[in-house]
Structure formats: structure tokens, C-alpha cells
Motif scaffolding. Structure first.
Motif, short mmCIF file in Angstrom:
data_model
loop_
_atom_site.label_atom_id
_atom_site.label_comp_id
_atom_site.label_asym_id
_atom_site.label_seq_id
_atom_site.Cartn_x
_atom_site.Cartn_y
_atom_site.Cartn_z
N THR A 259 0.81 -1.22 0.00
CA THR A 259 0.00 0.00 0.00
C THR A 259 0.85 1.27 0.00
N GLY A 260 2.14 1.12 0.23
CA GLY A 260 3.01 2.29 0.35
C GLY A 260 3.10 2.83 1.76
N ILE A 261 2.35 2.25 2.70
CA ILE A 261 2.39 2.68 4.10
C ILE A 261 3.35 1.75 4.83
N THR A 262 4.48 2.27 5.28
CA THR A 262 5.55 1.43 5.83
C THR A 262 5.72 1.57 7.34
N THR A 263 4.99 2.50 7.97
CA THR A 263 5.05 2.66 9.42
C THR A 263 3.64 2.74 9.98
N ASP A 264 3.52 2.62 11.32
CA ASP A 264 2.20 2.68 11.94
C ASP A 264 1.97 4.02 12.61
N PHE A 265 0.92 4.13 13.40
CA PHE A 265 0.56 5.37 14.08
C PHE A 265 1.71 5.92 14.91
N GLY A 266 2.49 5.04 15.51
CA GLY A 266 3.60 5.46 16.36
C GLY A 266 4.95 5.42 15.68
N SER A 267 4.97 5.34 14.35
CA SER A 267 6.18 5.33 13.52
C SER A 267 6.97 4.03 13.62
N THR A 268 6.37 2.97 14.13
CA THR A 268 7.00 1.65 14.11
C THR A 268 6.97 1.11 12.68
N ILE A 269 8.07 0.50 12.26
CA ILE A 269 8.15 -0.06 10.93
C ILE A 269 7.17 -1.22 10.81
N ARG A 270 6.44 -1.25 9.72
CA ARG A 270 5.55 -2.37 9.44
C ARG A 270 6.32 -3.44 8.68
N GLY A 271 6.38 -4.64 9.27
CA GLY A 271 7.05 -5.74 8.61
C GLY A 271 6.04 -6.56 7.83
N ASN A 272 5.55 -7.64 8.47
CA ASN A 272 4.40 -8.37 7.93
C ASN A 272 3.19 -7.68 8.53
N PRO A 273 2.58 -6.74 7.80
CA PRO A 273 1.70 -5.76 8.45
C PRO A 273 0.44 -6.37 9.04
N THR A 274 -0.01 -5.76 10.14
CA THR A 274 -1.28 -6.12 10.73
C THR A 274 -2.28 -4.98 10.48
N MET A 275 -3.55 -5.34 10.51
CA MET A 275 -4.61 -4.36 10.25
C MET A 275 -4.68 -3.33 11.36
N GLY A 276 -5.18 -2.16 11.01
CA GLY A 276 -5.36 -1.10 11.99
C GLY A 276 -4.19 -0.17 12.08
N ALA A 277 -4.36 0.88 12.88
CA ALA A 277 -3.37 1.95 12.97
C ALA A 277 -2.09 1.53 13.68
N TRP A 278 -2.19 0.49 14.53
CA TRP A 278 -1.02 0.02 15.27
C TRP A 278 -0.54 -1.32 14.72
N GLU A 279 0.74 -1.43 14.50
CA GLU A 279 1.33 -2.70 14.11
C GLU A 279 1.33 -3.65 15.31
N ARG A 280 0.99 -4.92 15.06
CA ARG A 280 1.01 -5.94 16.10
C ARG A 280 2.12 -6.92 15.77
N PRO A 281 3.19 -6.94 16.58
CA PRO A 281 4.31 -7.83 16.26
C PRO A 281 3.90 -9.29 16.27
N VAL A 282 4.35 -10.02 15.27
CA VAL A 282 4.14 -11.46 15.24
C VAL A 282 5.46 -12.14 14.88
N ASN A 283 5.64 -13.32 15.38
CA ASN A 283 6.77 -14.15 14.97
C ASN A 283 6.31 -15.01 13.81
N LYS A 284 6.99 -14.92 12.70
CA LYS A 284 6.63 -15.68 11.51
C LYS A 284 7.74 -16.66 11.17
#
Length: 321
Positions: A259-284
Motif C-alpha cells: 500500500t506504500g504505508i511502511t510505518t504505523d501510528f507510532g512510527s514503528t516499521i511495518r514488517g508483515n503488516p497487521t490491520m489497523g493503525a497500530w502494528e502488532r508484532p508477530v513471529n513468523k
């Protein structure tokens, strides 16, 4: 950028729905201008006129077709007087502009029987909009009434729209209500639309999942799409909160990149992105080093999976073992 706009109060019968609305946190008119609206907090806007019929608006937006940005804004706590059942609360009201709306958090509710729009998009032709990674939470418990509420409402199919990686949540409840509270409402079906990787959730009396020309009670919302969308409780830390971090989620809602959006509401880098304004870290599990479960570099975060850690498998990697 980064303004705090709050405690604006009015007691009048202004019925306007544009930038001259009775109370408006940010009112941007002038469709010929390119605009950016980033990192603002808008809250405690109210009209206490008993027979109020107008709008209380967090952000009124008109922009050019050159490509505007509206991101990382937190809008909450808009209200009107009890008895003003013909009034409207609106987080973001969109009237023009080719714009990307991303990582915004909108929380509206209260127990006044009033119409509520998290986002209201009018969608004129040529004014194309992207909605990525937004968190919209509508709540409240009016005692009676027939006023509707919408996490997102789009009134036209004339423009091109892209809805991905959003949380459209509406838990508003009206006793004996029916088809009142929508997670997602596209009032006119058709047109150029992309809709996938969203979570739609309703739970209150009078709630109905969505509308795409006609009311919908199951996926897909948009015909032929929503293959990767969900209908589950996102498990906010605290729904209806006035604290932005309380809209982090506890559910595993995996979004999509691109989508071109690479960070979340708090400027955390989005890796395997989660829905919503905040990224939710997951182990993949990626299995790039070996087939050993206990080798840290076999996981995306280079950390081993622990008890209650969310684990997402890359099926290509698993099938390779």
C-alpha cells in the motif's frame, strides 16, 4: 501537523455540514489546494443546543486531485446535547480530493440518540481515495431511537476507492433497534473499488454488518472481494478510550503489504503488516537457516516463539521442510 485541538464548545442551531459547521476541529475548504494533515489530536468538541440539527466535525476535508495525505490523526470525544436527535457527529467528512487516509484512529460514541459517522466520504468523480490501516471504533448505548451509525459511510460510486488493512468496528447498541449500526456502508454498489484485508465487527442491538447497495450479514461485503477480510473482535486494549495506545489489538489480523504505508501510528516499521493503525508484532516462521524450531534466525524477528506469542507460518517455507 502535530496540533492539539480540543475543548471547543457551542450552543447554537447552526445546521451546516461543511467547514462552517457549528463545531469543527479542522476545516479545510478549497478543492484546488494540495493538503497534508498529519499527527493531530482532535477531541472534546461539542454542541449543547437542545434541538441541534447540524454537525460536530473533527476534520472537514476538501483538497485537490493532486494527491493529499491525511494520516496519524486521533479524533475522539465529539458530542451533542441530549435531545438533539437530529444532529450528527462526524470524525472525518470528505468532500473532495485525491487522498490517502492512513493510520488514523477515530473513536466516537456516547449515549445521545444521534447519527454518527466515523468517516463520511462523498466521493465525487475524479476524487479518488485510499483508506489504509485506519482504526475506527464506534460505541455507545442510546436508550432508544432509530438514528444510524457507521464506522465508514460512502455515499457515491463515482470515484475510485481502495479499502485495505482497516478496522471497521461498531459496537453501538440501541434496544429494540434493527439495521441501525453499520461497520461499513457503501450506499451505492458498483464503481471502481478494491476492498480486502479489512476487519468488520458489530456486536450491539440494532447492529448489522455492512451495506453494499443492499444490507450484508456475511462476507464478502463487496461482491467478488474481501477474500482475506475478517469478522472478529479486534480485542482492543480498551475500546472507547481517549488514549491512542489503547487501540492496539490483541487479535491476529494479518494485513497485506504493497500500500506504500511502511510505518504505523507510532512510527514503528511495518514488517508483515497487521490491520489497523497500530502494528502488532508477530513471529513468523521462515525457515531460512534450518528446520530447527529453536533457531532464532528461522523466525522473522530473530526471536524464538514463546508461550502465548502469535505465530504466523509462511506456507512456502513450511512446505519446503
Amino acid at each position: 501537523t502535530n496540533n492539539s485541538i480540543n475543548n471547543l464548545r457551542k450552543a447554537n442551531g447552526n445546521g451546516a455540514s461543511n467547514e462552517t459547521a457549528s463545531v469543527c476541529g479542522i476545516g479545510l475548504a478549497g478543492a484546488g489546494f494540495l493538503k497534508t494533515v498529519i499527527g493531530n489530536t482532535i477531541y472534546n468538541l461539542s454542541n449543547s443546543y437542545p434541538s441541534f440539527t447540524g454537525y460536530v466535525i473533527g476534520l472537514y476535508f476538501a483538497g485537490s486531485t493532486g494527491g493529499n495525505t491525511v494520516s496519524e490523526n486521533f479524533i475522539h470525544s465529539l458530542s451533542a446535547a441530549n435531545g438533539s436527535s437530529a444532529g450528527n457527529l462526524c470524525g472525518i467528512r470528505i468532500v473532495s480530493g485525491t487522498t490517502t487516509y492512513s493510520n488514523n484512529i477515530i473513536s466516537l460514541g456516547g449515549n445521545t440518540a444521534i447519527r454518527i459517522f466515523g468517516i463520511y466520504e462523498t466521493g465525487p468523480a475524479g476524487n479518488n481515495d485510499n483508506f489504509y490501516f485506519n482504526t475506527i471504533d464506534i460505541g455507545g448505548n442510546p436508550a432508544a431511537g432509530t438514528n444510524r451509525s457507521y464506522a465508514l459511510y460512502s455515499s457515491s460510486n463515482a470515484n475510485t476507492r481502495d479499502y485495505r488493512n482497516n478496522l471497521f468496528i461498531n459496537t453501538r447498541s440501541t434496544p429494540a433497534g434493527k439495521n441501525l449500526h453499520y461497520a461499513f456502508n457503501i450506499s451505492v454498489a458498483g464503481g471502481a473499488i478494491t476492498c480486502d484485508y479489512n476487519d468488520y465487527y458489530i456486536s450491539g442491538a440494532g447492529g448489522i454488518l455492512a451495506c453494499y447497495g443492499l444490507n450484508k450479514t456475511a462476507l464478502p461485503i463487496v461482491t467478488g472481494q474481501d477474500v482475506n477480510s475478517f469478522i472478529i473482535n479486534p480485542a482492543f486494549i480498551s475500546a472507547g478510550s481517549v488514549v491512542a495506545t489503547d487501540y492496539k489489538i490483541g487479535a491476529d489480523l494479518i494485513g497485506v503489504a504493497g500500500t506504500g504505508i511502511t510505518t504505523d501510528f507510532g512510527s514503528t516499521i511495518r514488517g508483515n503488516p497487521t490491520m489497523g493503525a497500530w502494528e502488532r508484532p508477530v513471529n513468523k516462521w521462515i525457515g531460512t537457516t534450518s528446520n530447527d524450531w529453536n533457531t532464532a534466525s528461522n523466525w522473522t524477528a530473530n526471536s524464538l516463539p514463546l508461550t502465548n506469542t502469535n505465530i504466523i507460518f509462511d506456507y512456502a517455507a513450511v512446505n519446503h521442510l
